[in-house]
Enzyme design. Structure first.
Site, PDB file in Angstrom:
ATOM      1  N   ARG A   1     -23.121   0.819 -68.727  1.00 21.24           N
ATOM      2  CA  ARG A   1     -23.945   1.162 -67.570  1.00 21.24           C
ATOM      3  C   ARG A   1     -23.360   2.281 -66.718  1.00 21.24           C
ATOM      4  NH1 ARG A   1     -25.670  -4.390 -64.866  1.00 21.24           N
ATOM      5  NH2 ARG A   1     -23.440  -4.599 -65.087  1.00 21.24           N
TER       6      ARG A   1
ATOM      7  N   LYS B   1     -17.746 -14.033 -79.043  1.00 23.07           N
ATOM      8  CA  LYS B   1     -17.923 -15.361 -78.465  1.00 23.07           C
ATOM      9  C   LYS B   1     -18.221 -15.206 -76.981  1.00 23.07           C
ATOM     10  CE  LYS B   1     -13.785 -17.360 -76.524  1.00 23.07           C
ATOM     11  NZ  LYS B   1     -12.674 -18.266 -76.559  1.00 23.07           N
TER      12      LYS B   1
ATOM     13  N   HIS C   1     -11.645 -14.150 -83.274  1.00 24.66           N
ATOM     14  CA  HIS C   1     -10.448 -13.329 -83.519  1.00 24.66           C
ATOM     15  C   HIS C   1      -9.299 -14.138 -84.135  1.00 24.66           C
ATOM     16  CE1 HIS C   1      -9.378 -14.773 -79.495  1.00 24.66           C
ATOM     17  NE2 HIS C   1      -8.134 -14.604 -79.865  1.00 24.66           N
TER      18      HIS C   1
ATOM     19  N   GLU D   1      -1.547 -23.121 -73.829  1.00 25.20           N
ATOM     20  CA  GLU D   1      -1.380 -21.915 -73.013  1.00 25.20           C
ATOM     21  C   GLU D   1      -0.632 -22.283 -71.742  1.00 25.20           C
ATOM     22  OE1 GLU D   1      -5.085 -19.170 -73.160  1.00 25.20           O
ATOM     23  OE2 GLU D   1      -5.820 -21.217 -73.149  1.00 25.20           O
TER      24      GLU D   1
ATOM     25  N   HIS E   1     -12.445 -21.568 -82.351  1.00 21.41           N
ATOM     26  CA  HIS E   1     -11.145 -21.219 -82.931  1.00 21.41           C
ATOM     27  C   HIS E   1     -10.510 -22.386 -83.702  1.00 21.41           C
ATOM     28  CE1 HIS E   1     -11.654 -17.764 -80.485  1.00 21.41           C
ATOM     29  NE2 HIS E   1     -11.318 -18.333 -79.348  1.00 21.41           N
TER      30      HIS E   1
ATOM     31  N   LYS F   1      -4.628 -25.633 -70.921  1.00 21.71           N
ATOM     32  CA  LYS F   1      -4.081 -24.569 -70.083  1.00 21.71           C
ATOM     33  C   LYS F   1      -2.990 -25.148 -69.183  1.00 21.71           C
ATOM     34  CE  LYS F   1      -8.114 -21.647 -70.220  1.00 21.71           C
ATOM     35  NZ  LYS F   1      -7.471 -20.608 -71.019  1.00 21.71           N
TER      36      LYS F   1
HETATM   37  P1  NAD Z   1     -17.182  -7.089 -68.677  1.00 18.95           P
HETATM   38  O1  NAD Z   1     -18.022  -7.695 -67.600  1.00 18.95           O
HETATM   39  O2  NAD Z   1     -15.791  -6.662 -68.344  1.00 18.95           O
HETATM   40  O3  NAD Z   1     -17.946  -5.812 -69.256  1.00 18.95           O
HETATM   41  C1  NAD Z   1     -19.309  -5.814 -69.504  1.00 18.95           C
HETATM   42  C2  NAD Z   1     -19.734  -4.460 -70.076  1.00 18.95           C
HETATM   43  O4  NAD Z   1     -21.121  -4.520 -70.340  1.00 18.95           O
HETATM   44  C3  NAD Z   1     -19.506  -3.282 -69.150  1.00 18.95           C
HETATM   45  O5  NAD Z   1     -19.122  -2.162 -69.931  1.00 18.95           O
HETATM   46  C4  NAD Z   1     -20.897  -3.033 -68.570  1.00 18.95           C
HETATM   47  O6  NAD Z   1     -21.133  -1.664 -68.209  1.00 18.95           O
HETATM   48  C5  NAD Z   1     -21.761  -3.393 -69.749  1.00 18.95           C
HETATM   49  N1  NAD Z   1     -23.108  -3.790 -69.320  1.00 18.95           N
HETATM   50  C6  NAD Z   1     -23.465  -4.845 -68.545  1.00 18.95           C
HETATM   51  N2  NAD Z   1     -24.815  -4.843 -68.361  1.00 18.95           N
HETATM   52  C7  NAD Z   1     -25.299  -3.776 -69.039  1.00 18.95           C
HETATM   53  C8  NAD Z   1     -26.595  -3.235 -69.240  1.00 18.95           C
HETATM   54  N3  NAD Z   1     -27.692  -3.784 -68.688  1.00 18.95           N
HETATM   55  N4  NAD Z   1     -26.715  -2.129 -69.990  1.00 18.95           N
HETATM   56  C9  NAD Z   1     -25.637  -1.561 -70.565  1.00 18.95           C
HETATM   57  N5  NAD Z   1     -24.384  -2.020 -70.423  1.00 18.95           N
HETATM   58  C10 NAD Z   1     -24.216  -3.106 -69.658  1.00 18.95           C
HETATM   59  O7  NAD Z   1     -17.202  -8.134 -69.886  1.00 18.95           O
HETATM   60  P2  NAD Z   1     -16.086  -8.344 -71.017  1.00 18.95           P
HETATM   61  O8  NAD Z   1     -15.026  -9.238 -70.477  1.00 18.95           O
HETATM   62  O9  NAD Z   1     -15.681  -7.021 -71.566  1.00 18.95           O
HETATM   63  O10 NAD Z   1     -16.878  -9.201 -72.083  1.00 18.95           O
HETATM   64  C11 NAD Z   1     -17.857  -8.667 -72.962  1.00 18.95           C
HETATM   65  C12 NAD Z   1     -18.305  -9.763 -73.934  1.00 18.95           C
HETATM   66  O11 NAD Z   1     -17.202 -10.173 -74.716  1.00 18.95           O
HETATM   67  C13 NAD Z   1     -18.806 -11.025 -73.248  1.00 18.95           C
HETATM   68  O12 NAD Z   1     -19.820 -11.593 -74.043  1.00 18.95           O
HETATM   69  C14 NAD Z   1     -17.599 -11.937 -73.242  1.00 18.95           C
HETATM   70  O13 NAD Z   1     -17.959 -13.295 -73.214  1.00 18.95           O
HETATM   71  C15 NAD Z   1     -16.976 -11.565 -74.566  1.00 18.95           C
HETATM   72  N6  NAD Z   1     -15.537 -11.820 -74.646  1.00 18.95           N
HETATM   73  C16 NAD Z   1     -14.690 -11.243 -73.763  1.00 18.95           C
HETATM   74  C17 NAD Z   1     -13.329 -11.481 -73.887  1.00 18.95           C
HETATM   75  C18 NAD Z   1     -12.341 -10.842 -72.941  1.00 18.95           C
HETATM   76  O14 NAD Z   1     -11.146 -11.041 -73.152  1.00 18.95           O
HETATM   77  N7  NAD Z   1     -12.774 -10.070 -71.948  1.00 18.95           N
HETATM   78  C19 NAD Z   1     -12.833 -12.313 -74.897  1.00 18.95           C
HETATM   79  C20 NAD Z   1     -13.736 -12.869 -75.802  1.00 18.95           C
HETATM   80  C21 NAD Z   1     -15.081 -12.615 -75.656  1.00 18.95           C
END
Ligand code: NAD
Length: 484
Positions: free
Chosen positions: A51, A148, A178, A216, A240, A331
């Site tokens: 975004r 996930k 992962h 953890e 996992h 945790k």
């Molecule tokens: P985040 O909130 O940090 O990032 C979200 C991203 O999505 C941003 O780049 C944002 O710009 C984009 N976004 C949101 N709405 C949008 C839209 N309408 N149009 C275009 N882009 C849009 O989230 P995250 O932590 O990076 O997680 C992303 C996914 O991965 C989630 O489903 C989360 O559950 C999963 N996940 C994250 C982690 C982690 O360690 N962060 C681990 C496992 C799974």
């Protein structure tokens, strides 16, 4: 020993959510390391799509900072970083609207592997899948990668699968867990199926029980709001730990190929016994000088979500009937450690008479820290004084056995992303596997919701609630210590 880098085809990899936490912490630093290893084709492109309104230069700067922070140990050369950043593009896009889609369509190439990483919340999966087709960006060879949580229960997982299936075949969908990308987890399969030693003993006749521990030391921290809707059962066990259990319990697939492996895993999940509530212990960590308790972390003094769970799981098939699998994860525990322990039975008769405190053969597969495999065997204690037996480890530390290259094994995300580019789904979950896992998990969660079950408090820095020790004690067994 020099690790081999197998080249992959040229690709355009679009990362939706390319500015998010996961992209900056894991995906892009992982791709950077693959670039440094010489695995990135010269013309490969990584296209961040999110975004935020920025251009390619702004995105490169953002990812440069992410690599500095999360790129891993070792010197990072400016030439490597610049070389990697040259592969990056950025398109501001709205997953729910029209903005950015024609720009993305315009830059995608036709003659390369096209992969789309959905690193966004699952609420956007349908919008992305639909627009990728609407704008003619994805075709029948394209791949999508989803993260996930894959659903919250069976109903939502089915709905997600159905949404993706409207636009993509199962063979195009890469559901990431992962844990399956971890080197040791794959080594588990190599050890089981690449040696004659273990497989004949790998059954209820010789294995007393199996323990899987993922502990953890951190609490839920800033993720309290998200975590409290999930809990340890949904966040760790359904995905996992279930995958680890499957790899231990499955029958040997006839080939190491995606459907052969996933068919066998699915059979295991379908053979899991329902778990009685008496075989489950749930907990919530208390606060101490190092941090707040669970209830403060999630800012809900009445929360009944578990930050710890231990459960005893049975498998009703010929191989495993009667051998329990004990799973526990939590945790704020004593140490950060993940391991699988296969605890073998004692020999049927001791020619050495009674020996105190003997614990028999245990095969331990350590996922972290110090990835490796360790087999405890019985030998004679050195010196005079009769035949006294002791257990010593036969240690296969990968770092020691394989030399410095063992430290350079790709992180789970690196390997899995390269598998996507190669089109190899072996280490990804199939839709029916995920649904079967939820079908087993749902009644367990509903059971404690129906009873209004309240998790037991446990001390931060401990091994979890006392009752979790009892879960094994009452079977005449004990947990391995949680330690690094
Ligand atoms: P985040 O909130 O940090 O990032 C979200 C991203 O999505 C941003 O780049 C944002 O710009 C984009 N976004 C949101 N709405 C949008 C839209 N309408 N149009 C275009 N882009 C849009 O989230 P995250 O932590 O990076 O997680 C992303 C996914 O991965 C989630 O489903 C989360 O559950 C999963 N996940 C994250 C982690 C982690 O360690 N962060 C681990 C496992 C799974």
């Amino acid at each position: 020993m020099v690790s081999r880098v197998i080249p992959v085809d040229n690709f355009d990899l679009v990362i939706f959510g390319g500015t998010g936490d996961l992209a900056r912490r894991k995906i892009l630093p992982g791709l950077y390391r693959r670039f440094c290893a010489g695995q990135m084709p010269e013309d490969a492109r990584i296209i961040g799509a999110a975004r935020s309104d920025m251009d390619a230069a702004g995105y490169r700067q953002m990812i440069k900072e992410a690599i500095a922070e999360f790129g891993g140990p070792g010197e990072q050369s400016a030439a490597d970083i610049d070389g990697f950043l040259a592969h990056l593009e950025y398109i501001p896009i709205d997953a729910r609207g029209q903005a950015g889609w024609s720009d993305l369509a315009a830059i995608m190439r036709k003659d390369v592997v096209k992969a789309f990483y959905f690193s966004v919340g699952p609420g956007l999966f349908g919008d992305l899948a639909e627009r990728l087709h609407l704008h003619g960006i994805a075709d029948s060879d394209s791949r999508i990668v989803v993260e996930k949580p894959f659903g919250h229960d069976l109903t939502s997982a089915k709905a997600l699968n159905a949404t993706l299936a409207q636009h993509f075949d199962e063979g195009q969908i890469y559901r990431i867990d992962h844990y399956l990308g971890k080197e040791t987890v794959q080594n588990l399969m190599a050890v089981r199926f690449g040696n004659i030693l273990f497989e004949p003993l790998w059954n209820a006749q010789y294995v007393d029980h199996i323990q899987i521990t993922v502990a953890e030391t951190v609490g839920v921290g800033g993720r309290g709001g998200y975590y409290d809707k999930s809990g340890a059962m949904r966040d760790m066990v359904q995905n996992h730990m279930m995958q680890l259990l499957c790899l231990i319990a499955m029958e040997p697939p006839n080939r190491f190929d995606p459907d052969a492996v996933r068919d066998e895993k699915l059979k295991v999940i379908r053979a899991l016994d329902p778990v009685e509530q008496a075989q489950i212990v749930r907990g919530q960590y208390c606060g101490d000088e190092d941090g707040p308790g669970y209830l403060e972390d999630v800012e809900d003094p009445k929360s009944k979500t578990e930050s710890f769970i231990a459960l005893k799981v049975g498998i009703s098939n010929w191989r495993w009937k009667g051998t329990p699998f004990y799973l526990r994860t939590g945790k704020r525990m004593r140490a950060r450690t993940s391991e699988i322990a296969i605890v073998f039975k004692d020999p049927p008769h001791s020619i050495f008479g009674e020996q105190e405190d003997r614990r028999g053969n245990v095969l331990v597969i350590r996922l972290q820290p110090n990835e490796g495999i360790n087999l405890r065997v019985t030998i004679k204690e050195p010196g005079p004084g009769g035949m006294r037996l002791v257990e010593v480890p036969l240690d296969m530390s990968f770092a020691d056995a394989l030399g410095p290259d063992a430290h350079d094994v790709p992180d789970a995300y690196e390997r899995l992303i390269m598998d996507v580019i190669r089109g190899n789904q072996t280490l990804f979950m199939r839709g029916d596997e995920v649904e079967a896992a939820w079908a087993w998990t749902d009644p367990i969660i509903e059971g404690w919701q129906d009873r209004g079950d309240t998790p037991r408090p446990y001390d931060a820095g401990s091994s979890g609630p006392e009752d979790s020790l009892m879960l094994l004690h009452k079977d005449g067994r004990r947990w391995r210590e949680v330690r690094t």
